[in-house]
Structures are given as structure tokens and as C-alpha cells.
Design a protein around this motif. Sequence first.
Motif, PDB file in Angstrom:
ATOM      1  N   UNK A 183       0.269 -67.236 -33.420  1.00 55.22           N
ATOM      2  CA  UNK A 183       1.093 -68.225 -34.186  1.00 55.22           C
ATOM      3  C   UNK A 183       2.326 -67.927 -34.745  1.00 55.22           C
ATOM      4  N   UNK A 184       2.590 -66.500 -34.855  1.00 55.03           N
ATOM      5  CA  UNK A 184       3.519 -65.833 -35.599  1.00 55.03           C
ATOM      6  C   UNK A 184       4.893 -66.313 -34.805  1.00 55.03           C
ATOM      7  N   UNK A 185       5.160 -66.580 -33.736  1.00 48.86           N
ATOM      8  CA  UNK A 185       6.221 -66.741 -33.107  1.00 48.86           C
ATOM      9  C   UNK A 185       6.519 -68.571 -33.606  1.00 48.86           C
ATOM     10  N   UNK A 186       5.525 -69.108 -33.462  1.00 48.69           N
ATOM     11  CA  UNK A 186       5.621 -70.567 -33.935  1.00 48.69           C
ATOM     12  C   UNK A 186       6.123 -70.628 -35.383  1.00 48.69           C
ATOM     13  N   UNK A 187       5.497 -69.927 -36.288  1.00 48.24           N
ATOM     14  CA  UNK A 187       5.830 -69.861 -37.621  1.00 48.24           C
ATOM     15  C   UNK A 187       7.414 -69.485 -37.931  1.00 48.24           C
ATOM     16  N   UNK A 188       7.609 -68.653 -37.213  1.00 47.78           N
ATOM     17  CA  UNK A 188       9.105 -68.006 -37.189  1.00 47.78           C
ATOM     18  C   UNK A 188       9.987 -69.166 -36.947  1.00 47.78           C
ATOM     19  N   UNK A 189       9.792 -69.813 -35.820  1.00 46.69           N
ATOM     20  CA  UNK A 189      10.590 -70.839 -35.339  1.00 46.69           C
ATOM     21  C   UNK A 189      10.690 -71.959 -36.401  1.00 46.69           C
ATOM     22  N   UNK A 190       9.553 -72.528 -36.902  1.00 44.07           N
ATOM     23  CA  UNK A 190       9.538 -73.155 -38.064  1.00 44.07           C
ATOM     24  C   UNK A 190      10.237 -72.980 -39.236  1.00 44.07           C
ATOM     25  N   UNK A 191      10.413 -71.873 -39.609  1.00 44.52           N
ATOM     26  CA  UNK A 191      11.219 -71.176 -40.515  1.00 44.52           C
ATOM     27  C   UNK A 191      12.808 -71.102 -40.467  1.00 44.52           C
ATOM     28  N   UNK A 192      12.821 -71.350 -38.922  1.00 47.13           N
ATOM     29  CA  UNK A 192      14.140 -71.269 -38.655  1.00 47.13           C
ATOM     30  C   UNK A 192      14.861 -69.867 -38.454  1.00 47.13           C
ATOM     31  N   UNK A 193      13.816 -68.775 -38.152  1.00 46.52           N
ATOM     32  CA  UNK A 193      14.349 -67.637 -37.879  1.00 46.52           C
ATOM     33  C   UNK A 193      14.811 -67.384 -36.318  1.00 46.52           C
ATOM     34  N   UNK A 194      14.593 -68.251 -35.657  1.00 46.85           N
ATOM     35  CA  UNK A 194      15.121 -68.176 -34.350  1.00 46.85           C
ATOM     36  C   UNK A 194      16.111 -69.268 -33.810  1.00 46.85           C
ATOM     37  N   UNK A 195      17.112 -69.359 -32.994  1.00 50.83           N
ATOM     38  CA  UNK A 195      17.827 -70.125 -32.521  1.00 50.83           C
ATOM     39  C   UNK A 195      17.279 -70.591 -31.297  1.00 50.83           C
ATOM     40  N   UNK A 196      16.625 -71.787 -31.145  1.00 48.21           N
ATOM     41  CA  UNK A 196      16.235 -72.415 -29.817  1.00 48.21           C
ATOM     42  C   UNK A 196      17.206 -73.384 -29.350  1.00 48.21           C
ATOM     43  N   UNK A 197      17.858 -73.408 -28.289  1.00 47.82           N
ATOM     44  CA  UNK A 197      18.702 -74.024 -27.683  1.00 47.82           C
ATOM     45  C   UNK A 197      18.575 -74.049 -26.303  1.00 47.82           C
ATOM     46  N   UNK A 198      19.228 -75.338 -25.575  1.00 47.04           N
ATOM     47  CA  UNK A 198      19.048 -75.460 -24.209  1.00 47.04           C
ATOM     48  C   UNK A 198      19.623 -74.420 -23.347  1.00 47.04           C
ATOM     49  N   UNK A 199      18.912 -74.371 -22.422  1.00 45.97           N
ATOM     50  CA  UNK A 199      19.543 -73.254 -21.349  1.00 45.97           C
ATOM     51  C   UNK A 199      20.158 -74.092 -20.189  1.00 45.97           C
ATOM     52  N   UNK A 200      21.197 -73.441 -19.476  1.00 46.47           N
ATOM     53  CA  UNK A 200      21.371 -73.882 -18.150  1.00 46.47           C
ATOM     54  C   UNK A 200      21.122 -72.938 -17.050  1.00 46.47           C
ATOM     55  N   UNK A 201      20.824 -73.505 -15.766  1.00 49.53           N
ATOM     56  CA  UNK A 201      20.452 -72.842 -14.811  1.00 49.53           C
ATOM     57  C   UNK A 201      21.533 -71.557 -14.561  1.00 49.53           C
ATOM     58  N   UNK A 202      22.470 -71.492 -14.584  1.00 50.41           N
ATOM     59  CA  UNK A 202      23.524 -70.358 -14.281  1.00 50.41           C
ATOM     60  C   UNK A 202      23.389 -69.059 -15.347  1.00 50.41           C
ATOM     61  N   UNK A 203      22.642 -69.525 -16.608  1.00 49.75           N
ATOM     62  CA  UNK A 203      22.475 -68.396 -17.565  1.00 49.75           C
ATOM     63  C   UNK A 203      21.386 -67.314 -17.053  1.00 49.75           C
ATOM     64  N   UNK A 204      20.508 -67.558 -16.369  1.00 49.03           N
ATOM     65  CA  UNK A 204      19.732 -66.481 -15.977  1.00 49.03           C
ATOM     66  C   UNK A 204      20.131 -65.482 -14.991  1.00 49.03           C
ATOM     67  N   UNK A 205      21.020 -65.876 -13.922  1.00 43.58           N
ATOM     68  CA  UNK A 205      21.763 -64.895 -13.184  1.00 43.58           C
ATOM     69  C   UNK A 205      23.252 -64.868 -13.390  1.00 43.58           C
TER      70      UNK A 205
END
Length: 125
Positions: free
Chosen positions: A71-93
Motif C-alpha cells: 500500500x505504500x506506493x498507492x499512499x504516496x500517489x494519493x499524497x501527490x508525491x508522484x506525477x502520474x501522467x499519460x504515456x505515449x507509445x514512442x516514450x518506451x523506445x
Amino acid sequence: MPGDLSSSPLAGALPPGGARGDGTAQPPDDHLVDRFTGLFGLVDLDADPSTVVGRFTGLRIFAGHSGWGGGQLEEEIGEGAWFVVPSEPADVFTADPETLWSRVLHRQGGDLAMLAHYPPDLRLN
């Protein structure tokens, strides 16, 4: 990734069963390349390099370790400690991984886009 990726820069990145250098198919070898979704998979980095040559067109190696308690990661995301943003297919490679972070932030707009302009070394700011 939803949609048709045939025109994506990732098209064929991890072809079914791999491919020989001449583009012809070769039988899959599950212990060398483990496809986990669509075009993406894991490569056995302990394998003899000659056995994986030509089996994919892009490779990114991530080194390091991080772990979370339950539950730590979910808690940190809920606190706003991480930027959770959409990706694009080209980001990976991406061919330019050094600027990926700033490009992803820039396309978010608003306050996150401003972070894209921070210098790599904040002491130079």
C-alpha cells in the motif's frame, strides 16, 4: 497499448518469435525473450548475446532497485508525491532518452510543463 500500432515507431520492436537479421521469422525461444504484453517483453540478460541478436529492434536496460511495503506506493500517489501522467507509445523506445523526462513533462501543460525547463543540474539555476 490500445489501437493499431502498425505505423508506430515500435511496430516490430518485439516481433512474434523474433526475427533473423534477414527479416525471416525464427521460432520463439521462451527463455530468451519473454513477451509480457503486445510489443513489450523481457530479455534474459544472462543469455549468450549471439542467441538474442536480431530478435528485437529496441532495448532499454533499467538498473537499480526500489521496493515498497504493501500500500505504500498507492499512499504516496494519493499524497501527490508522484506525477502520474499519460504515456505515449514512442516514450518506451525513444531514440533520445536523455530528454524524455523533460519532453513528457512539457506535453502535460500547466505547472508540470514548467518543470520541463529546469536545468539538469539545479546548482546551475
